[in-house]
Motif scaffolding. Structure first.
Motif, short mmCIF file in Angstrom:
data_model
loop_
_atom_site.label_atom_id
_atom_site.label_comp_id
_atom_site.label_asym_id
_atom_site.label_seq_id
_atom_site.Cartn_x
_atom_site.Cartn_y
_atom_site.Cartn_z
N VAL A 26 0.85 -1.19 0.00
CA VAL A 26 0.00 0.00 0.00
C VAL A 26 0.89 1.25 0.00
O VAL A 26 1.33 1.71 1.05
CB VAL A 26 -0.96 -0.01 1.22
CG1 VAL A 26 -1.80 1.26 1.26
CG2 VAL A 26 -1.86 -1.25 1.17
N GLU A 27 1.20 1.73 -1.21
CA GLU A 27 1.90 3.01 -1.30
C GLU A 27 0.86 4.04 -1.75
O GLU A 27 0.20 3.86 -2.77
CB GLU A 27 3.06 2.96 -2.31
CG GLU A 27 3.90 4.22 -2.18
CD GLU A 27 5.11 4.29 -3.10
OE1 GLU A 27 5.17 3.55 -4.09
OE2 GLU A 27 5.99 5.12 -2.81
N LEU A 28 0.72 5.09 -0.93
CA LEU A 28 -0.40 6.00 -1.14
C LEU A 28 -0.15 6.97 -2.29
O LEU A 28 0.95 7.49 -2.46
CB LEU A 28 -0.68 6.80 0.14
CG LEU A 28 -1.01 5.97 1.39
CD1 LEU A 28 -1.27 6.89 2.57
CD2 LEU A 28 -2.20 5.06 1.14
N LYS A 29 -1.23 7.23 -3.04
CA LYS A 29 -1.16 8.25 -4.10
C LYS A 29 -1.35 9.63 -3.48
O LYS A 29 -0.70 10.58 -3.83
CB LYS A 29 -2.27 7.96 -5.13
CG LYS A 29 -2.31 8.94 -6.29
CD LYS A 29 -1.36 8.49 -7.39
CE LYS A 29 -1.62 9.16 -8.73
NZ LYS A 29 -1.06 10.50 -8.83
N GLY A 30 -2.27 9.68 -2.51
CA GLY A 30 -2.52 10.94 -1.80
C GLY A 30 -2.24 10.77 -0.31
O GLY A 30 -1.21 10.22 0.06
N LYS A 31 -3.19 11.19 0.53
CA LYS A 31 -2.97 11.09 1.98
C LYS A 31 -3.54 9.82 2.58
O LYS A 31 -3.09 9.36 3.62
CB LYS A 31 -3.59 12.32 2.67
CG LYS A 31 -2.76 13.59 2.48
CD LYS A 31 -3.07 14.60 3.60
CE LYS A 31 -2.10 15.75 3.63
NZ LYS A 31 -2.19 16.62 2.42
#
Ligand SMILES: [Zn+2]
Length: 572
Positions: free
Chosen positions: A248-253
């Protein structure tokens, strides 16, 4: 009396081997770990512990081989000729889940009677484990360096003895550890590679997530093997223990804004392994789950991967063989992979609702994940990358023999090259650096270059004895292009191997040089035209004697012809 003897024996055993329960909330020190594996080596013919070479710390890095052959030579030959899994633990010693998981796996295997084939008669692969890779970090223990992590009670530190993050060192090789890793990797040529970690970041229910190789960079057969064969198998066989989910690498917050497929650049262990067509995974257990639960999940992933290797040995071998051939046959090298931001893929995700309560001390609204409000829904999944650059692959590279360190690194990576033994002139394609940026602060011991602009110019250069000729058509082609193509993400140029070529060495004295201007401009009408045009368009230029002299100097035969020219030539 008997009780006393038993007790004494128990304490001596504890003193010698320390902890032997790997299922609790503790993880062994480096000394305890190696002492215990040495004991297993002594007691079991099928288990060998090899000292594989130096670490920066001084203590050696070991390799524990299960199901090898009679001696080291035969074992490493078996590794290259049969299915082999390489597992790397504690590159970040604060994340020791793999250390314990591997010990449990070995003990279970011994308890089961050391089976070397499955129930349906298929062979167990050779299993090679680096028990703890970051030896320096293993010796720097505390209970606090992983601020948000739920156990174990005490663990090592992320930085190595030289305070390097070893998981950024796989093309620059600043650490002795990495040279030893490369030796291990190239000796084994593993079919499957697993690097065990613990994640930071958002909270969600998954105990274990995984990173797989970037689809866009994989050869067709490795892409098929990874995404259509192996991952579906792992998803199915891990189920029951835990649910497998991509990292899970976040695109936003927050995850609801979408997650990104990780770009496994060659600087990372798994990115390095992908270049050589190993089926590669980074395992990331979740920091907020209890250590014993994380260890069990890591163990389950390992067991599922071994089961996959047992069932699919010939498929894996065929895919790798074809991938190596595919690498050799490429005519263009693609690099600088960028995320496709308009990707509309989605993935079914189980998450916790983000909330923003006011913190009583800071008085500010702060992000939290409410475990009492779980949700399940599709979220955007950005998993498409595209190469933003490409270059025609040369038939050969020539590297200046003065680049001893590069030649050493190519050699330990198994790259084939021929040393030139005479002087001659050769028409080649030279690479010039037109521009670059360097950061104000170092990153992993380097002022890593970025925003690199290059120009290729064909010219005749002198080749000298000691220079080397590297054919592109060889098994390790993707590694060769990744480090020698100056514009690539983790090239030797970006990691400051060629900084000395980026500085002008000779200048001129204005009062002498200005006497030659007339002759230079007379001999070169085209330059004269450019000069007059610039003077008429640029008032600053028109009023600066030095600017004008340098403009003409730079375009004259007096200017050094090798300024910003890299010592790597390409032959087409
Ligand atoms: Zn890590």
């Amino acid at each position: 009396m008997t009780r006393l003897i038993i007790l004494t024996f128990f304490f001596i055993h504890l003193l010698t081997y320390g902890q032997t329960d790997w299922k609790g909330n503790t993880t062994p020190t480096y000394g305890e770990l190696i002492t215990y594996l040495q004991k297993l080596d002594r007691e079991n013919q099928e288990i060998s512990l090899y000292n594989m070479g130096a670490s920066d710390h001084g203590q050696p890095i070991y390799l524990c081989v299960v199901n090898g052959d009679k001696d080291s030579t035969k074992t490493f030959l078996k590794a290259r000729n049969s299915t082999t899994i390489l597992i790397n633990n504690a590159i970040h010693p604060g994340e020791p889940d793999g250390v314990n998981a591997c010990l449990i796996w070995i003990e279970n295997w011994i308890k089961d009677g050391k089976p070397t084939s499955s129930k349906n008669g298929k062979s167990l692969p050779l299993i090679a484990i680096i028990p703890a890779y970051n030896v320096g970090g293993m010796h720097n223990r505390s209970s606090t360096s992983r601020a948000n992590q739920n156990g174990p009670e005490e663990y090592g530190f992320r930085g190595s003895a030289k305070n390097l993050d070893l998981n950024r060192d796989f093309t620059k090789l600043d650490a002795e550890n990495t040279k030893t890793f490369v030796k291990i990797y190239q000796t084994l040529d593993p079919d499957i590679f697993i690097d065990n970690h613990v994640s930071n970041g958002a909270d969600y229910p998954y105990t274990l997530t995984y990173i797989s190789s970037n689809k866009a960079r994989l050869s067709p057969t490795m892409k098929e093997l990874t995404y259509s064969s192996c991952i579906p198998f792992l998803e199915e066989t891990c189920l029951g223990g835990f649910e497998l989910f991509p990292y899970v690498e976040l695109k936003g917050k927050t995850p609801e804004e979408g997650i990104i497929a990780f770009n496994d650049l060659p600087r990372y262990a798994m990115g390095y392994a992908s270049l050589f067509n190993s089926l590669s995974f980074t395992v990331e257990t979740h920091m907020l789950k209890a250590f014993p639960q994380r260890v069990q999940a890591t163990l389950q992933f390992m067991e599922s991967t071994i089961a996959y290797a047992i069932e699919n040995a010939s498929t894996i071998e065929k895919a790798r063989k074809e991938a190596k051939k595919w690498d050799e046959e490429q005519t263009f090298f693609k690099y600088n992979f960028k995320l496709q931001n308009n990707s509309t893929d989605s993935i079914f995700f189980k998450g916790y609702t983000p909330i923003y309560p006011i913190h009583p001390i800071t008085g500010l609204a702060q992000l939290e994940y409410d475990q009492n409000q779980p949700f399940q829904k599709y979220i955007p999944y950005f998993n498409q990358y595209y190469p933003s650059d490409s270059i025609k692959i040369p038939t050969y590279y020539i590297i200046g023999g003065q680049e001893k360190r590069i030649l050493e690194l190519l050699k330990i990576n198994g790259v084939h090259y021929q040393v030139i033994d005479s002087f001659y002139h050769q028409k080649v394609t030279c690479t010039y650096v037109k521009d670059f940026k360097a950061p104000a602060r170092p990153y992993e011991g380097h002022f890593k270059l970025s925003s690199i602009e290059l120009e290729q110019i064909d010219k005749s250069v002198q080749i000298k004895p000691g220079d080397v000729l590297i054919p592109s058509k060889q098994e390790r082609a993707m590694y060769i292009h990744s480090v020698l193509q100056a514009g690539a993400e983790d090239s030797y140029l970006t990691w400051n191997f060629f900084d000395s070529y980026l500085q002008q060495k000779e200048y001129f004295s204005s009062y002498v040089f200005k006497e030659s201007l007339g002759k230079i401009l007379e001999a070169n009408p085209e330059l004269n035209k450019q000069y007059e045009q610039k003077k008429s368009e640029d008032p600053t230029f028109a009023n600066s004697e030095w600017d004008q002299l340098f403009f003409i100097y730079q375009r004259s035969p007096y200017f050094e012809q090798t300024f910003m020219q890299l010592p790597i030539y390409m032959l087409y």
